[in-house]
Design a protein around this motif. Structure first.
Motif, PDB file in Angstrom:
ATOM      1  N   ASP A   1      16.269 -12.541-102.442  1.00  0.00           N
ATOM      2  CA  ASP A   1      14.811 -12.359-102.476  1.00  0.00           C
ATOM      3  C   ASP A   1      14.340 -11.535-101.281  1.00  0.00           C
ATOM      4  N   ALA A   2      14.925 -11.807-100.106  1.00  0.00           N
ATOM      5  CA  ALA A   2      14.514 -11.081 -98.900  1.00  0.00           C
ATOM      6  C   ALA A   2      14.864  -9.595 -99.015  1.00  0.00           C
ATOM      7  N   CYS A   3      16.035  -9.309 -99.572  1.00  0.00           N
ATOM      8  CA  CYS A   3      16.438  -7.908 -99.732  1.00  0.00           C
ATOM      9  C   CYS A   3      15.487  -7.179-100.681  1.00  0.00           C
ATOM     10  N   MET A   4      15.159  -7.808-101.792  1.00  0.00           N
ATOM     11  CA  MET A   4      14.278  -7.154-102.760  1.00  0.00           C
ATOM     12  C   MET A   4      12.858  -7.008-102.219  1.00  0.00           C
ATOM     13  N   GLU A   5      12.430  -7.943-101.370  1.00  0.00           N
ATOM     14  CA  GLU A   5      11.093  -7.824-100.779  1.00  0.00           C
ATOM     15  C   GLU A   5      11.013  -6.637 -99.821  1.00  0.00           C
ATOM     16  N   ARG A   6      12.152  -6.251 -99.251  1.00  0.00           N
ATOM     17  CA  ARG A   6      12.160  -5.104 -98.328  1.00  0.00           C
ATOM     18  C   ARG A   6      12.108  -3.771 -99.071  1.00  0.00           C
ATOM     19  N   LEU A   7      12.297  -3.795-100.376  1.00  0.00           N
ATOM     20  CA  LEU A   7      12.379  -2.560-101.157  1.00  0.00           C
ATOM     21  C   LEU A   7      11.016  -2.180-101.720  1.00  0.00           C
ATOM     22  N   GLN A   8      10.591  -0.973-101.409  1.00  0.00           N
ATOM     23  CA  GLN A   8       9.391  -0.395-102.010  1.00  0.00           C
ATOM     24  C   GLN A   8       9.821   0.820-102.827  1.00  0.00           C
ATOM     25  N   SER A   9       9.225   1.001-103.994  1.00  0.00           N
ATOM     26  CA  SER A   9       9.582   2.149-104.837  1.00  0.00           C
ATOM     27  C   SER A   9       8.341   2.984-105.103  1.00  0.00           C
ATOM     28  N   THR A  10       8.552   4.285-105.225  1.00  0.00           N
ATOM     29  CA  THR A  10       7.420   5.187-105.383  1.00  0.00           C
ATOM     30  C   THR A  10       7.848   6.480-106.068  1.00  0.00           C
ATOM     31  N   LEU A  11       6.882   7.144-106.686  1.00  0.00           N
ATOM     32  CA  LEU A  11       7.100   8.479-107.245  1.00  0.00           C
ATOM     33  C   LEU A  11       6.539   9.564-106.336  1.00  0.00           C
ATOM     34  N   ASN A  12       5.984   9.151-105.209  1.00  0.00           N
ATOM     35  CA  ASN A  12       5.295  10.066-104.311  1.00  0.00           C
ATOM     36  C   ASN A  12       6.076  10.235-103.013  1.00  0.00           C
ATOM     37  N   MET A  13       6.639  11.410-102.795  1.00  0.00           N
ATOM     38  CA  MET A  13       7.411  11.655-101.585  1.00  0.00           C
ATOM     39  C   MET A  13       6.557  11.520-100.329  1.00  0.00           C
ATOM     40  N   ALA A  14       5.260  11.688-100.452  1.00  0.00           N
ATOM     41  CA  ALA A  14       4.373  11.560 -99.293  1.00  0.00           C
ATOM     42  C   ALA A  14       4.395  10.159 -98.709  1.00  0.00           C
ATOM     43  N   ASP A  15       4.872   9.173 -99.472  1.00  0.00           N
ATOM     44  CA  ASP A  15       4.963   7.802 -98.976  1.00  0.00           C
ATOM     45  C   ASP A  15       6.058   7.632 -97.932  1.00  0.00           C
ATOM     46  N   LEU A  16       6.798   8.695 -97.663  1.00  0.00           N
ATOM     47  CA  LEU A  16       7.863   8.636 -96.646  1.00  0.00           C
ATOM     48  C   LEU A  16       7.349   9.053 -95.266  1.00  0.00           C
ATOM     49  N   GLY A  17       6.062   9.213 -95.132  1.00  0.00           N
ATOM     50  CA  GLY A  17       5.500   9.735 -93.888  1.00  0.00           C
ATOM     51  C   GLY A  17       5.744   8.880 -92.665  1.00  0.00           C
ATOM     52  N   GLU A  18       5.947   7.581 -92.847  1.00  0.00           N
ATOM     53  CA  GLU A  18       6.169   6.701 -91.696  1.00  0.00           C
ATOM     54  C   GLU A  18       7.634   6.314 -91.510  1.00  0.00           C
ATOM     55  N   ALA A  19       8.524   6.848 -92.323  1.00  0.00           N
ATOM     56  CA  ALA A  19       9.941   6.486 -92.221  1.00  0.00           C
ATOM     57  C   ALA A  19      10.556   7.055 -90.947  1.00  0.00           C
ATOM     58  N   ASP A  20      11.459   6.298 -90.358  1.00  0.00           N
ATOM     59  CA  ASP A  20      12.193   6.764 -89.174  1.00  0.00           C
ATOM     60  C   ASP A  20      13.426   7.571 -89.555  1.00  0.00           C
ATOM     61  N   LEU A  21      13.912   7.320 -90.770  1.00  0.00           N
ATOM     62  CA  LEU A  21      15.080   8.028 -91.299  1.00  0.00           C
ATOM     63  C   LEU A  21      14.866   8.235 -92.786  1.00  0.00           C
ATOM     64  N   VAL A  22      15.058   9.458 -93.244  1.00  0.00           N
ATOM     65  CA  VAL A  22      14.987   9.762 -94.674  1.00  0.00           C
ATOM     66  C   VAL A  22      16.341  10.326 -95.098  1.00  0.00           C
ATOM     67  N   ILE A  23      16.910   9.740 -96.158  1.00  0.00           N
ATOM     68  CA  ILE A  23      18.207  10.186 -96.658  1.00  0.00           C
ATOM     69  C   ILE A  23      18.019  10.750 -98.064  1.00  0.00           C
ATOM     70  N   GLU A  24      18.385  11.996 -98.236  1.00  0.00           N
ATOM     71  CA  GLU A  24      18.311  12.649 -99.548  1.00  0.00           C
ATOM     72  C   GLU A  24      19.618  12.412-100.294  1.00  0.00           C
ATOM     73  N   ALA A  25      19.511  11.959-101.544  1.00  0.00           N
ATOM     74  CA  ALA A  25      20.695  11.694-102.356  1.00  0.00           C
ATOM     75  C   ALA A  25      20.454  12.180-103.781  1.00  0.00           C
ATOM     76  N   VAL A  26      20.263  13.500-103.928  1.00  0.00           N
ATOM     77  CA  VAL A  26      20.013  14.085-105.246  1.00  0.00           C
ATOM     78  C   VAL A  26      21.219  14.923-105.653  1.00  0.00           C
TER      79      VAL A  26
END
Length: 703
Positions: free
Chosen positions: A374-399
């Motif tokens: 439950d704790a792991c899933m609570e840490r997960l946020q999902s989005t279709l908007n790349m702009a939501d990564l504005g506060e991330a300290d690390l962004v990993i691209e995996a396309v």
């Protein structure tokens, strides 16, 4: 019973035995304390201290019992492996020390916290009793080094817990928690409060009211449990697959057989013979080398120890496919929140559902609690908007592995990510310098190449681009440990270290099936060498259609192309190089055999049979050659990093030490001759080292 305040006073007034050992009396109990950071390993100073301290305790008229404890974060966590090949001639060996403890006429208690592993547990087994904190773990993991417990562990442990449990603990090498150790009789009491207070009270009680102490070597309750020949035969049969290719498990079984059939001293002699047989083996040398190599990878010579690290409290992952969700799980499991980005709602929902499903599988297997899930899933946020990564300290691209797509994403990230955020790509082959050039901050760009499945595989290739800042490299190397990965630093080249080095094996496999061997014959040679599967079985597993085949440009010019053109894409189609049943079990395919024979008939030279030795040379010597080039070009820091990368990332058999160590066991002169015999030009580094009678696995020290 001593109070906490009394114990503090005792510690302050304790007598110094040597730099790592103190001796004090708490009432009628002698308290021997080891303090040799970081893990109280059984180095020469610890052994000398134990020898002297137990001699003092045995002779001290005020001491009626003895407690052995350790300062710091753990009990004795094992032997000092660095001394295996260079023991201190002035210090007693471990067997002498343990004989001294074993012979103590007064009740002895080992007070265990943290871990008691290997020689640490063998030391505790020489005490009459053992007490532990609820969080403690105990085990005998020497099998991971190709060894058996060589200080009486194979003889004492079965006398307490029985042959079956002793075999399981030693052959699989997994530590057991204190509660389980208490259930099987290995731990005599769990101390809920202060460990020292409890241990001293336990020792006082043993001295005052208990019967005379009985050494473990004289105990027999474990020997009263079933231990007939059938037990050992069944254990061997049940674990034959796990034993395959390894010597240590069989020697452990033989040592336990000796424990239940021979007197203690004869069993000890048998243990010593079996230990020495392993210790002098090439296999144990390889596994011990890997043990140190794994711990060396995080050391980057041109990064000072005080290089600052950027805080990573929030991670973004772009791509919710197989790699993206596996990458996300590493951080979620480590307690770091993740924002998962996809461009398609359905793909995003599938990714989130797959993450939950994977955690639920771990829950069913008992590897995860519901609260942790439950704790792991609570840490997960999902989005279709790349702009939501504005506060991330690390962004990993995996396309997808398309340079233009990755450059487009990094250009967008450049305008979204906050200043100082690390921008990472999970590319397997592409030019990270070209990706970094799409941003205005190439110093913040780095490669973090995870291996599939990313939430399971331990290797993380950290790829330093030409402009990557030192603090970004330091952060990535440290972060790997946070998410339980082994980091190997690589420079930029096509395929980096692991993929680049293993490409020649696949090229050789494809060439070989045109010369006579069938795909399953090539695979069998590789499996017999020690790999879990061969190159063609691996292709079927991955999918022949996803490794570069393009239906628009396919020309039927290779076996793989024809298989793809006819819909034989691998396991997912129940047909590839092999045929598969509904359980995905493979069988050699007559369709593939006919196709391969057709291609062989067109070859300039007639097909011929190949020995397994020839197949291994054709398949693996080019890997060694490519490794030497990787070193010469400065792509890898050291040769041992290459071995770690191939073992952790591609399942190269650990018992061989990896391709570089294996090359040295063959002899570099033989490697060069073998390469020339198959038409390969040996790398200049191989020639230089061979001429200097030096080894490759110690490079650059050997250069």
């Amino acid at each position: 019973m001593a109070s906490g305040e009394t114990l503090d006073a005792v510690r302050e007034s304790a007598q110094t035995i040597n730099d790592v050992t103190t001796y004090a009396c708490v009432g009628t109990v002698a308290l021997i304390t080891l303090d040799s950071p970081p893990v109280n390993a059984l180095g020469s100073a610890v052994r000398q201290g134990l020898m002297a301290a137990f001699a003092r305790a045995a002779a001290d008229p005020e001491a009626h019992a003895v407690v052995l404890a350790c300062a710091g974060r753990t009990f004795i966590a094992g032997a000092d492996i660095r001394e295996f090949d260079a023991p201190d001639p002035d210090a007693p060996d471990l067997l002498e020390v343990l004989a001294q403890i074993d012979a103590c006429p007064k009740p002895t208690v080992a007070a265990i916290h943290g871990t008691a592993l290997g020689g640490g547990l063998e030391t505790a087994l020489c005490c009459h009793t053992r007490v532990a904190t609820p969080s403690a773990k105990v085990g005998l993991p020497e099998v991971a080094l190709g060894l058996l417990p060589g200080a009486g562990g194979t003889q004492r442990l079965p006398r307490i817990v029985g042959a079956q449990t002793a075999l399981e603990m030693m052959v699989f090498g997994k530590p057991v928690i204190a509660s389980r150790a208490h259930e099987i009789g290995l731990i005599d009491a769990i101390i809920e409060g202060d460990l020292l207070e409890g241990a001293i009270a336990f020792a006082e009680n043993a001295a005052q009211s208990g019967p005379p102490p009985v050494p473990v070597r004289e105990r027999s309750e474990g020997l009263s449990l079933p231990h007939d020949a059938e037990l050992f035969a069944r254990f061997r049969a049940d674990n034959a697959r796990a034993f395959k290719g390894y010597q240590a498990p069989e020697n452990i079984v033989r040592a336990v057989e000796a424990a239940v059939t021979l007197p203690f001293e004869a069993g000890m002699r048998r243990e010593a013979e079996l230990f020495q047989e392993l210790f002098t083996s090439r296999q144990s040398a390889a596994l011990r080398y890997l043990f140190f190599a794994e711990r060396q990878t995080a050391r980057v010579p041109d990064l000072p120890a005080d290089t600052p690290r950027r805080p990573i409290a929030q991670v973004g992952v772009i791509g919710a496919g197989t790699m993206g969700r596996g990458i996300a799980m590493n951080f979620l499991s480590a307690g770091i929140p993740v924002t998962l980005v996809e461009q398609d709602e359905a793909a995003l929902e599938r990714g989130v559902a797959a993450i939950r499903r994977t955690y639920e599988i771990s829950l069913k297997k008992g590897k995860l609690t519901q609260a942790k899930l439950d704790a792991c899933m609570e840490r997960l946020q999902s989005t279709l908007n790349m702009a939501d990564l504005g506060e991330a300290d690390l962004v990993i691209e995996a396309v997808f592995e398309k340079l233009a797509l990755k450059q487009e994403i990094f250009a967008r990230l450049d305008g979204i990510a906050r200043p100082g955020a690390i921008l990472a790509t999970n590319t397997s082959f592409l030019d990270i310098n070209a990706i970094a050039a799409a941003t205005s901050r190439p110093g913040d760009v780095i490669g973090l190449h995870f291996f599939s499945p990313a939430n399971v595989m331990r290797l993380l290739e950290v790829v330093r681009a030409s402009a990557t800042s030192p603090d970004v490299v330091a952060t990535a190397m440290g972060l790997a440990r946070t998410i339980a990965k082994i980091p190997v630093l690589s420079g930029v080249c096509d395929g980096f270290i692991a993929n680049r080095m293993m490409t020649p094996r696949m090229d050789a496999a494809q060439a070989l099936i045109l010369e006579g061997p069938l795909p399953w014959e090539v695979d069998q040679a590789i499996v017999d060498y020690g790999f879990a599967m061969g190159p063609f079985a691996m292709l079927d597993l991955v999918g022949l259609d996803v490794i570069g085949w393009d239906p628009a440009t396919s020309t039927s010019s290779t076996v793989t192309q024809v298989l793809c053109e006819t819909g034989r894409w691998g396991q997912k189609r129940q047909a590839g190089f092999y045929d598969y049943d509904e359980m995905r079990r493979p069988t050699p395919s007559p369709v593939t055999e006919a196709l391969v024979r057709e291609f062989q008939s067109r070859a300039e030279t007639p097909p011929r049979p190949f020995s397994d030795e020839e197949l291994i040379e054709r398949l693996l010597l080019p890997v060694v050659n490519e490794g030497a080039r990787v070193l010469e070009e400065g792509i890898a820091l050291r040769a041992s990093d290459i071995d770690v990368a191939l073992v952790m990332g591609y399942g190269w058999p650990p018992a061989t030490g990896g391709p570089v160590f294996w090359a040295d066991t063959l002899g570099l002169g033989n490697v060069i001759a073998g390469l020339e015999a198959i038409g390969e030009t040996p790398a200049p580094l191989l020639r230089r080292l061979a001429e200097a009678d030096a080894t490759l696995h110690t490079w650059p020290e050997a250069a």
